[in-house]
Structure formats: structure tokens, C-alpha cells
Scaffold this active site. Structure first.
Site, PDB file in Angstrom:
ATOM      1  N   ARG A 159       0.673  -1.149   0.107  1.00  0.00           N
ATOM      2  CA  ARG A 159       0.058   0.126   0.106  1.00  0.00           C
ATOM      3  C   ARG A 159       0.570   1.551  -0.019  1.00  0.00           C
ATOM      4  O   ARG A 159       0.586   2.293   0.918  1.00  0.00           O
ATOM      5  CB  ARG A 159      -0.983  -0.488   1.396  1.00  0.00           C
ATOM      6  CG  ARG A 159      -1.944  -0.999   1.103  1.00  0.00           C
ATOM      7  CD  ARG A 159      -2.951  -1.161  -0.071  1.00  0.00           C
ATOM      8  NE  ARG A 159      -3.717  -1.906   0.544  1.00  0.00           N
ATOM      9  CZ  ARG A 159      -4.102  -3.617  -0.210  1.00  0.00           C
ATOM     10  NH1 ARG A 159      -2.321  -3.912  -0.782  1.00  0.00           N
ATOM     11  NH2 ARG A 159      -4.996  -4.182   0.237  1.00  0.00           N
ATOM     12  N   SER A 233     -10.894   0.382   3.617  1.00  0.00           N
ATOM     13  CA  SER A 233      -9.942  -0.448   4.949  1.00  0.00           C
ATOM     14  C   SER A 233      -9.322   0.875   5.392  1.00  0.00           C
ATOM     15  O   SER A 233      -8.868   1.999   4.582  1.00  0.00           O
ATOM     16  CB  SER A 233      -8.624  -1.063   4.550  1.00  0.00           C
ATOM     17  OG  SER A 233      -9.363  -2.151   4.231  1.00  0.00           O
ATOM     18  N   GLU A 329      -4.840   4.083   6.262  1.00  0.00           N
ATOM     19  CA  GLU A 329      -4.283   4.200   4.349  1.00  0.00           C
ATOM     20  C   GLU A 329      -5.168   4.880   3.960  1.00  0.00           C
ATOM     21  O   GLU A 329      -4.553   5.431   3.015  1.00  0.00           O
ATOM     22  CB  GLU A 329      -5.537   3.248   4.239  1.00  0.00           C
ATOM     23  CG  GLU A 329      -5.040   2.533   2.569  1.00  0.00           C
ATOM     24  CD  GLU A 329      -6.191   1.204   2.822  1.00  0.00           C
ATOM     25  OE1 GLU A 329      -5.187   0.282   2.717  1.00  0.00           O
ATOM     26  OE2 GLU A 329      -6.322   0.894   1.697  1.00  0.00           O
TER      27      GLU A 329
HETATM   28  C1  LIG Z   1     -15.753   0.122  -0.555  1.00  0.00           C
HETATM   29  C2  LIG Z   1     -14.425   0.140  -1.035  1.00  0.00           C
HETATM   30  C3  LIG Z   1     -13.141  -1.030  -0.762  1.00  0.00           C
HETATM   31  C4  LIG Z   1     -11.594  -0.691  -1.099  1.00  0.00           C
HETATM   32  N1  LIG Z   1     -10.738  -1.936  -1.247  1.00  0.00           N
HETATM   33  C5  LIG Z   1      -9.761  -1.788  -1.917  1.00  0.00           C
HETATM   34  C6  LIG Z   1      -8.722  -2.804  -1.889  1.00  0.00           C
HETATM   35  O1  LIG Z   1      -9.558  -4.007  -2.034  1.00  0.00           O
HETATM   36  N2  LIG Z   1      -7.207  -3.094  -2.435  1.00  0.00           N
HETATM   37  C7  LIG Z   1      -6.863  -1.365  -2.354  1.00  0.00           C
HETATM   38  O2  LIG Z   1      -5.497  -1.059  -2.251  1.00  0.00           O
HETATM   39  N3  LIG Z   1      -7.886  -0.411  -2.095  1.00  0.00           N
HETATM   40  C8  LIG Z   1      -9.023  -0.838  -1.874  1.00  0.00           C
HETATM   41  N4  LIG Z   1     -10.101   0.544  -1.454  1.00  0.00           N
HETATM   42  C9  LIG Z   1      -9.416   1.853  -1.460  1.00  0.00           C
HETATM   43  C10 LIG Z   1      -9.188   3.078  -3.142  1.00  0.00           C
HETATM   44  O3  LIG Z   1     -10.383   2.376  -4.011  1.00  0.00           O
HETATM   45  C11 LIG Z   1      -8.092   2.357  -4.214  1.00  0.00           C
HETATM   46  O4  LIG Z   1      -7.361   3.061  -3.000  1.00  0.00           O
HETATM   47  C12 LIG Z   1      -8.534   3.555  -5.264  1.00  0.00           C
HETATM   48  O5  LIG Z   1      -7.523   3.301  -6.085  1.00  0.00           O
HETATM   49  C13 LIG Z   1      -8.247   5.088  -5.025  1.00  0.00           C
HETATM   50  O6  LIG Z   1      -8.411   5.398  -6.365  1.00  0.00           O
HETATM   51  P1  LIG Z   1      -9.418   6.600  -6.779  1.00  0.00           P
HETATM   52  O7  LIG Z   1      -9.353   6.990  -7.806  1.00  0.00           O
HETATM   53  O8  LIG Z   1     -10.737   6.636  -6.289  1.00  0.00           O
HETATM   54  O9  LIG Z   1      -7.834   7.312  -5.728  1.00  0.00           O
HETATM   55  P2  LIG Z   1      -9.045   9.152  -4.857  1.00  0.00           P
HETATM   56  O10 LIG Z   1      -9.380   8.259  -3.246  1.00  0.00           O
HETATM   57  O11 LIG Z   1      -9.404   9.852  -6.044  1.00  0.00           O
HETATM   58  O12 LIG Z   1      -7.625   9.382  -4.710  1.00  0.00           O
HETATM   59  C14 LIG Z   1      -6.421   8.899  -3.942  1.00  0.00           C
HETATM   60  C15 LIG Z   1      -5.257   9.728  -3.341  1.00  0.00           C
HETATM   61  O13 LIG Z   1      -4.159   9.279  -4.476  1.00  0.00           O
HETATM   62  C16 LIG Z   1      -4.640  11.397  -5.417  1.00  0.00           C
HETATM   63  N5  LIG Z   1      -4.399  11.228  -6.904  1.00  0.00           N
HETATM   64  C17 LIG Z   1      -6.081  10.237  -7.619  1.00  0.00           C
HETATM   65  N6  LIG Z   1      -5.751  10.584  -9.148  1.00  0.00           N
HETATM   66  C18 LIG Z   1      -3.656  11.017  -8.929  1.00  0.00           C
HETATM   67  C19 LIG Z   1      -3.259  11.198 -10.372  1.00  0.00           C
HETATM   68  N7  LIG Z   1      -4.110  10.504 -11.049  1.00  0.00           N
HETATM   69  N8  LIG Z   1      -2.186  11.381 -10.009  1.00  0.00           N
HETATM   70  C20 LIG Z   1      -1.519  11.605  -8.649  1.00  0.00           C
HETATM   71  N9  LIG Z   1      -2.203  11.547  -7.782  1.00  0.00           N
HETATM   72  C21 LIG Z   1      -3.689  10.781  -7.991  1.00  0.00           C
HETATM   73  C22 LIG Z   1      -5.485  11.877  -4.487  1.00  0.00           C
HETATM   74  O14 LIG Z   1      -5.073  12.921  -4.265  1.00  0.00           O
HETATM   75  C23 LIG Z   1      -5.319  10.836  -2.953  1.00  0.00           C
HETATM   76  O15 LIG Z   1      -4.141  11.773  -2.679  1.00  0.00           O
HETATM   77  C24 LIG Z   1     -11.689   0.336  -1.542  1.00  0.00           C
HETATM   78  C25 LIG Z   1     -12.314   1.631  -1.361  1.00  0.00           C
HETATM   79  C26 LIG Z   1     -13.921   1.554  -1.329  1.00  0.00           C
HETATM   80  C27 LIG Z   1     -14.615   2.260  -1.380  1.00  0.00           C
END
Ligand SMILES: Cc1cc2nc3c(=O)[nH]c(=O)nc-3n(C[C@H](O)[C@H](O)[C@H](O)COP(=O)(O)OP(=O)(O)OC[C@H]3O[C@@H](n4cnc5c(N)ncnc54)[C@H](O)[C@@H]3O)c2cc1C
Length: 333
Positions: A159, A233, A329
Site C-alpha cells: 500500500r 480499509s 491507509e
Molecule cells: C469499498 C471499498 C473497497 C476498497 N478496496 C480496496 C482494496 O481491496 N484494495 C486497495 O488497495 N484499495 C481499496 N480501496 C481503496 C481505493 O479504492 C483505492 O485506493 C483506489 O485506488 C483509489 O482510487 P481513486 O481514484 O478513488 O483515488 P482518490 O480517492 O480519488 O485519490 C486517492 C489519492 O490519490 C491521489 N490521486 C488520485 N488520482 C491521482 C492521479 N491521477 N495522480 C496523482 N494522484 C492521484 C489523490 O490526490 C489522493 O491523495 C477500497 C475503497 C472502497 C471504498
């Protein structure tokens, strides 16, 4: 480029109320350059599934919506696909499986976008995205130039990546290239996946079966953010030294722990939190999910501060009972 108002509520899966100066979609690297020229402090969001809003954001918030799925090259065994950072993660997993290309199927149904996947090196059911990662391109917000990153320069860990440390808020991912397999070998190392495949009466699983099994398990086990606000998480599983592990095991023989290649042990944060009595706890509209102690939830009108206060209390009680520090996380804004 499209303006989307100032409210951030619908743009994070926690469903927390907060405002930005303005919310704008970026559809290309050129859009990003224009937006950063206008507001050098702009913040970026993908699907908002890993962010807790603890306050209003006094800058522009850019929604990364850069699309694209291009074959970069292929040989007999592999195909290299470049995905735009704004592609929805689960869609590209499903699309890859439908093409018969393996490697991403265990990561089905993780919310969010492609561009955020390398940030915390997303992982699930025995696979992390770096196992098929080839490279990415990122825009440096200070120089406004794009540069490629190979896997070593991303410094992927559990992570973790360089984008959460030295390059946090500086490198904006615009595309990610994955090397997928044309002769995939399925990974069914996780008991949950094996059990689900058995329940599906599948003896020789394909990547499609694994994807479907993962979707079924996740749908059953994890709260759907469209129904109840959450960011998956909230804490990482803590890694402890062999000595710490032995001492804890002596006191708590039933404690789940997973030996790592480097001699450390990964503990189950959910178990630690559960043992402290937090599972199902509710304080106003902030709570700990009744089935998943690792998932903090917003029952409707919780503020970021209320969720964060609950998180601090959980961290304090785990530290007191087990002498183990839980690291967040979720990204707090
Ligand atoms: C129900 C649920 C289940 C999940 N299960 C998992 C799992 O099994 N495994 C896991 O690893 N994670 C899990 N996650 C966490 C999450 O889905 C991941 O971390 C995912 O990759 C976040 O993507 P996002 O586009 O929503 O990021 P965001 O929430 O929009 O951003 C997260 C961070 O990354 C930055 N960011 C976003 N896009 C970019 C970009 N293009 N360039 C630079 N920085 C950027 C943002 O500024 C922020 O700091 C889960 C979340 C939920 C709600």
C-alpha cells in the site's frame, strides 16, 4: 474541461460534505497544465474512494477524467496496454478479462481510477497492481512537464509508493501501462477465492471465473459506498518484527499473522480492532462497520472530523492493548 460546481460531497465515497473553490474535470494532460497554471495549489481526485475530507479545500479540485485504452505493443505471451488515468479501475479489469488478458482479475471491483492505483499500489486477494505494472506517465506540477516512470522508480511497497512520499502531490499520473498475459495462470492462493470458486462449482477456473468469484466475495463482504459512505480499509495491516510477533503470539495465541519474506510479520488490523471491541461501534453518524472492523463508515451526516476522531480513538486503544501502531491507509484532506 467541465466545471462541476463547488461541493465535493458526491465526489468522495465517504459522502462527506465539504466545498472546494471549484471542482473541474480534466480530460487531458493539456487540461491539467492549464488548470495548474491557473491554480498551482490545485488538488486532484480520481474516484474519491481513498480520501477523507476533514475540511473545506481552499483551492481548485481537479477530477482526473483522462480516458484511453491503447495497445502499446505485444508479443506471443504478453500485451502492453496503456490506460488513461481517469479510466474506472473495475471497468478496465473487466475489459481486460473479456479480451482474455490476465493479471488484473483478482483486483476486480476495487473502486476508483487507474491513475490512483499506483499511488498506494492497490492490492486484493493475493495480487498487487505492481505484479503487472510496466510504467506510467506523470505530470510534474512544478515544471508542468510529463515524464515516464518505470517500476523501480515508483518504489512500490505494501500500500505504498514514491507518490505517497517524495512525490506526494507533485507527480500527477496521466496514464498507466500494464503488461497483461495472453496465457494467464490464475492466482487462487486466497482461501476466500477458492471457497467461492467451489461454491460456483468451478474446478478449473479461468480468469473470468476468478474475476466473478472476487466480485461475489467483495459484494458480500464489503459495504457498498453507494449505500453507506466509506473508503474501504481505513488502516493498513501493521507489519511487526519477528520479536514483536513472538511476544504478541505468546500473549494472544489465536492472533492471525502472516510471515513475510523479509522475516517480519503482517498482522490483521481488523482482528486487532475487533479485539478492542470496536466492531459495530457507532458514535453519531460515524461508525465502525458491523461486519468489517477495518472499515469506518458514514451513516449519513458524519463530518470528516468525527470520522477522524473515531480513527484516533481506535489507534489509541490498539496501541494500548497490543502496543501496535495502526497507520492510516486513507488520505486525509
Ligand atoms: C469499498 C471499498 C473497497 C476498497 N478496496 C480496496 C482494496 O481491496 N484494495 C486497495 O488497495 N484499495 C481499496 N480501496 C481503496 C481505493 O479504492 C483505492 O485506493 C483506489 O485506488 C483509489 O482510487 P481513486 O481514484 O478513488 O483515488 P482518490 O480517492 O480519488 O485519490 C486517492 C489519492 O490519490 C491521489 N490521486 C488520485 N488520482 C491521482 C492521479 N491521477 N495522480 C496523482 N494522484 C492521484 C489523490 O490526490 C489522493 O491523495 C477500497 C475503497 C472502497 C471504498
Amino acid at each position: 474541461m467541465t466545471e462541476r460546481g463547488t461541493s465535493l460531497r458526491q465526489f468522495t465515497t465517504f459522502g462527506i460534505d465539504a466545498n472546494a473553490n471549484c471542482v473541474v474535470e480534466a480530460n487531458s494532460a493539456d487540461d491539467l497544465i492549464t488548470l495548474f497554471k491557473n491554480d498551482p495549489n490545485a488538488k486532484v481526485l480520481g474516484g474519491g474512494s481513498n480520501v477523507l475530507l476533514n475540511a473545506d479545500v481552499h483551492s481548485t479540485v481537479i477530477l482526473i477524467r483522462i480516458l484511453g485504452r491503447d495497445i502499446v505493443c505485444e508479443d506471443e505471451q504478453h500485451v502492453w496496454i496503456r490506460f488513461g488515468a481517469g479510466e474506472t479501475w473495475h471497468d478496465i479489469v473487466s475489459w481486460s478479462v473479456d479480451q482474455g488478458w490476465g493479471g488484473l482479475e483478482n483486483l476486480a471491483l476495487i473502486p476508483g481510477t487507474v491513475g490512483a492505483a499506483p499511488m498506494q499500489n492497490i492490492g486484493a486477494y493475493g495480487v498487487e497492481q505492481n505484479s503487472v505494472f510496466d510504467s506510467l506517465t506523470a505530470l510534474d506540477r512544478t515544471t508542468l512537464t510529463e515524464a515516464p516512470f518505470d517500476a523501480p522508480s515508483c518504489e512500490f511497497g505494501y500500500r505504498d509508493s514514491v507518490f505517497k512520499h517524495a512525490l506526494r502531490d507533485r507527480a500527477i499520473v496521466t496514464s498507466v501501462t500494464y503488461r497483461l498475459s495472453k496465457q494467464p495462470i490464475v492466482n487462487t492462493a486466497y482461501l476466500d477465492v477458492r471457497n467461492e470458486l467451489a461454491a460456483m462449482n468451478v474446478a478449473s477456473p479461468t480468469i473470468r471465473d476468478v474475476r466473478d468469484a472476487v466480485v461475489r466475495v467483495r459484494t458480500r463482504k464489503l459495504p457498498d459506498p453507494r449505500v453507506i459512505g466509506n473508503a474501504g480499509s481505513f488502516f493498513k495491516n501493521p507489519i511487526v518484527t519477528a520479536d514483536q510477533h513472538d511476544a504478541l503470539k505468546a500473549l494472544h495465541p489465536e492472533m492471525p499473522a502472516y510471515a513475510q519474506k523479509d522475516g517480519t510479520h503482517k498482522l490483521a488490523a481488523a482482528w486487532l480492532i475487533d479485539q478492542c471491541g470496536w466492531k459495530g461501534h457507532r458514535r453519531g453518524d460515524a461508525g465502525v462497520h458491523a461486519n468489517q472492523a477495518l472499515v469506518l463508515v458514514n451513516y449519513g451526516a458524519a463530518t470528516g472530523a468525527e470520522i477522524l476522531e473515531l480513527a484516533y480513538d481506535i489507534q489509541a486503544s490498539v496501541l494500548e492493548k497490543f502496543n501496535v501502531e495502526l497507520e492510516r491507509e486513507v488520505n486525509v484532506w
